[in-house]
Design a protein around this motif. Sequence first.
Motif, PDB file in Angstrom:
ATOM      1  N   GLY A   1       0.833  -1.195   0.000  1.00  0.00           N
ATOM      2  CA  GLY A   1       0.000   0.000   0.000  1.00  0.00           C
ATOM      3  C   GLY A   1       0.867   1.245   0.000  1.00  0.00           C
ATOM      4  O   GLY A   1       2.095   1.157   0.058  1.00  0.00           O
ATOM      5  N   PRO A   2       0.254   2.419  -0.078  1.00  0.00           N
ATOM      6  CA  PRO A   2       1.025   3.663  -0.102  1.00  0.00           C
ATOM      7  C   PRO A   2       1.976   3.753   1.095  1.00  0.00           C
ATOM      8  O   PRO A   2       1.588   3.418   2.221  1.00  0.00           O
ATOM      9  N   ALA A   3       3.220   4.198   0.833  1.00  0.00           N
ATOM     10  CA  ALA A   3       4.217   4.219   1.914  1.00  0.00           C
ATOM     11  C   ALA A   3       5.289   5.289   1.680  1.00  0.00           C
ATOM     12  O   ALA A   3       6.471   4.980   1.634  1.00  0.00           O
ATOM     13  N   PRO A   4       4.900   6.554   1.564  1.00  0.00           N
ATOM     14  CA  PRO A   4       5.929   7.593   1.399  1.00  0.00           C
ATOM     15  C   PRO A   4       6.706   7.801   2.692  1.00  0.00           C
ATOM     16  O   PRO A   4       6.175   7.584   3.783  1.00  0.00           O
TER      17      PRO A   4
ATOM     18  N   ILE B   1      -5.672   0.431   6.274  1.00  0.00           N
ATOM     19  CA  ILE B   1      -5.396   0.758   7.677  1.00  0.00           C
ATOM     20  C   ILE B   1      -4.108   1.587   7.749  1.00  0.00           C
ATOM     21  O   ILE B   1      -3.061   1.130   7.307  1.00  0.00           O
ATOM     22  N   PRO B   2      -4.179   2.789   8.312  1.00  0.00           N
ATOM     23  CA  PRO B   2      -2.961   3.599   8.421  1.00  0.00           C
ATOM     24  C   PRO B   2      -2.025   3.079   9.514  1.00  0.00           C
ATOM     25  O   PRO B   2      -2.476   2.575  10.549  1.00  0.00           O
ATOM     26  N   TYR B   3      -0.728   3.192   9.252  1.00  0.00           N
ATOM     27  CA  TYR B   3       0.285   2.818  10.232  1.00  0.00           C
ATOM     28  C   TYR B   3       1.549   3.612   9.923  1.00  0.00           C
ATOM     29  O   TYR B   3       1.625   4.301   8.908  1.00  0.00           O
ATOM     30  N   ALA B   4       2.525   3.500  10.777  1.00  0.00           N
ATOM     31  CA  ALA B   4       3.802   4.182  10.564  1.00  0.00           C
ATOM     32  C   ALA B   4       4.934   3.195  10.805  1.00  0.00           C
ATOM     33  O   ALA B   4       4.793   2.225  11.542  1.00  0.00           O
ATOM     34  N   ILE B   5       6.056   3.488  10.171  1.00  0.00           N
ATOM     35  CA  ILE B   5       7.300   2.782  10.462  1.00  0.00           C
ATOM     36  C   ILE B   5       8.267   3.847  10.964  1.00  0.00           C
ATOM     37  O   ILE B   5       8.616   4.773  10.237  1.00  0.00           O
ATOM     38  N   GLU B   6       8.643   3.707  12.219  1.00  0.00           N
ATOM     39  CA  GLU B   6       9.565   4.652  12.840  1.00  0.00           C
ATOM     40  C   GLU B   6      10.951   4.024  12.861  1.00  0.00           C
ATOM     41  O   GLU B   6      11.093   2.824  13.080  1.00  0.00           O
ATOM     42  N   PHE B   7      11.969   4.838  12.652  1.00  0.00           N
ATOM     43  CA  PHE B   7      13.352   4.368  12.619  1.00  0.00           C
ATOM     44  C   PHE B   7      14.021   4.713  13.943  1.00  0.00           C
ATOM     45  O   PHE B   7      13.887   5.829  14.439  1.00  0.00           O
TER      46      PHE B   7
ATOM     47  N   ARG C   1      10.263   0.289  14.020  1.00  0.00           N
ATOM     48  CA  ARG C   1       9.078   0.053  14.850  1.00  0.00           C
ATOM     49  C   ARG C   1       7.853   0.281  13.963  1.00  0.00           C
ATOM     50  O   ARG C   1       7.602   1.391  13.506  1.00  0.00           O
ATOM     51  N   PHE C   2       7.108  -0.782  13.710  1.00  0.00           N
ATOM     52  CA  PHE C   2       5.831  -0.680  13.016  1.00  0.00           C
ATOM     53  C   PHE C   2       4.815  -0.309  14.089  1.00  0.00           C
ATOM     54  O   PHE C   2       4.789  -0.938  15.156  1.00  0.00           O
ATOM     55  N   VAL C   3       3.951   0.670  13.831  1.00  0.00           N
ATOM     56  CA  VAL C   3       3.017   1.102  14.873  1.00  0.00           C
ATOM     57  C   VAL C   3       1.711   1.624  14.271  1.00  0.00           C
ATOM     58  O   VAL C   3       1.706   2.247  13.202  1.00  0.00           O
ATOM     59  N   THR C   4       0.621   1.315  14.956  1.00  0.00           N
ATOM     60  CA  THR C   4      -0.683   1.877  14.630  1.00  0.00           C
ATOM     61  C   THR C   4      -1.455   2.052  15.932  1.00  0.00           C
ATOM     62  O   THR C   4      -1.074   1.516  16.966  1.00  0.00           O
TER      63      THR C   4
ATOM     64  N   ALA D   1      -0.880  -9.022  11.791  1.00  0.00           N
ATOM     65  CA  ALA D   1      -1.164  -8.359  13.075  1.00  0.00           C
ATOM     66  C   ALA D   1      -2.090  -7.166  12.881  1.00  0.00           C
ATOM     67  O   ALA D   1      -3.031  -6.964  13.660  1.00  0.00           O
ATOM     68  N   LEU D   2      -1.843  -6.376  11.851  1.00  0.00           N
ATOM     69  CA  LEU D   2      -2.618  -5.163  11.598  1.00  0.00           C
ATOM     70  C   LEU D   2      -4.087  -5.487  11.309  1.00  0.00           C
ATOM     71  O   LEU D   2      -4.991  -4.871  11.877  1.00  0.00           O
ATOM     72  N   THR D   3      -4.332  -6.477  10.452  1.00  0.00           N
ATOM     73  CA  THR D   3      -5.722  -6.806  10.131  1.00  0.00           C
ATOM     74  C   THR D   3      -6.416  -7.468  11.324  1.00  0.00           C
ATOM     75  O   THR D   3      -7.590  -7.211  11.573  1.00  0.00           O
ATOM     76  N   GLU D   4      -5.684  -8.301  12.085  1.00  0.00           N
ATOM     77  CA  GLU D   4      -6.282  -8.887  13.291  1.00  0.00           C
ATOM     78  C   GLU D   4      -6.582  -7.808  14.325  1.00  0.00           C
ATOM     79  O   GLU D   4      -7.599  -7.873  15.017  1.00  0.00           O
ATOM     80  N   PHE D   5      -5.692  -6.818  14.433  1.00  0.00           N
ATOM     81  CA  PHE D   5      -5.893  -5.717  15.380  1.00  0.00           C
ATOM     82  C   PHE D   5      -7.133  -4.910  15.004  1.00  0.00           C
ATOM     83  O   PHE D   5      -7.920  -4.522  15.865  1.00  0.00           O
ATOM     84  N   GLN D   6      -7.327  -4.679  13.710  1.00  0.00           N
ATOM     85  CA  GLN D   6      -8.519  -3.952  13.270  1.00  0.00           C
ATOM     86  C   GLN D   6      -9.782  -4.709  13.673  1.00  0.00           C
ATOM     87  O   GLN D   6     -10.722  -4.135  14.210  1.00  0.00           O
TER      88      GLN D   6
END
Length: 175
Positions: A51-54, A72-78, A91-94, A165-170
């Motif tokens: 999915g989109p990931a700028p 589902i929106p999420y972020a990847i933090e470095f 760190r993948f996070v939503t 994990a993301l879809t189960e969390f939703q």
Amino acid sequence: MPAVCAVLAGAAACSGVPAGFERPEQPVPTPEGYVDASDPQPISEIAWRYGPAPWRTDAMGDPRIEAEMAGIPYAIEFYGCDQGQGCTDLRFVTRADLRDSDDPDKPASRQARVWQANRWNLERRFGKVSAGEEPGELILEMNATLAGGVTRQNLDAWFDWWRVALTEFQDFTAR
């Protein structure tokens, strides 16, 4: 008094890092063809497959990918960065807004969120859930170290685990 000293001396000896496991002064270089967290571009490229990931930089100058997977929106933090350079970990996070089961107009109580987080963490392998600071907030995160590099296939597997994990969390927070 000597017994206390022996205990304290033993504790001090146990608090050190075993020989051979010290952090190297210079990081081990990433082998050719492997991906690490020092460059957000290949990580963003793999994320785009889902999915989109700028990617941008955050307030501290570290890379951050604002992405979406299955809507589902999420972020990847470095993390492990030195002024935005040489990052080692991701760190993948939503976040989700959990509502009170008796009154959907109200956020879930802290106690209810902690109970739900514990339930998630006991039942699932991927992703850790915690109660956030905001009213009703549950946070899903998954950490990955890329220090020394990983194959693109390995990193793609992290993204697939995150997708699960993301879809189960939703589904988990929609109840």
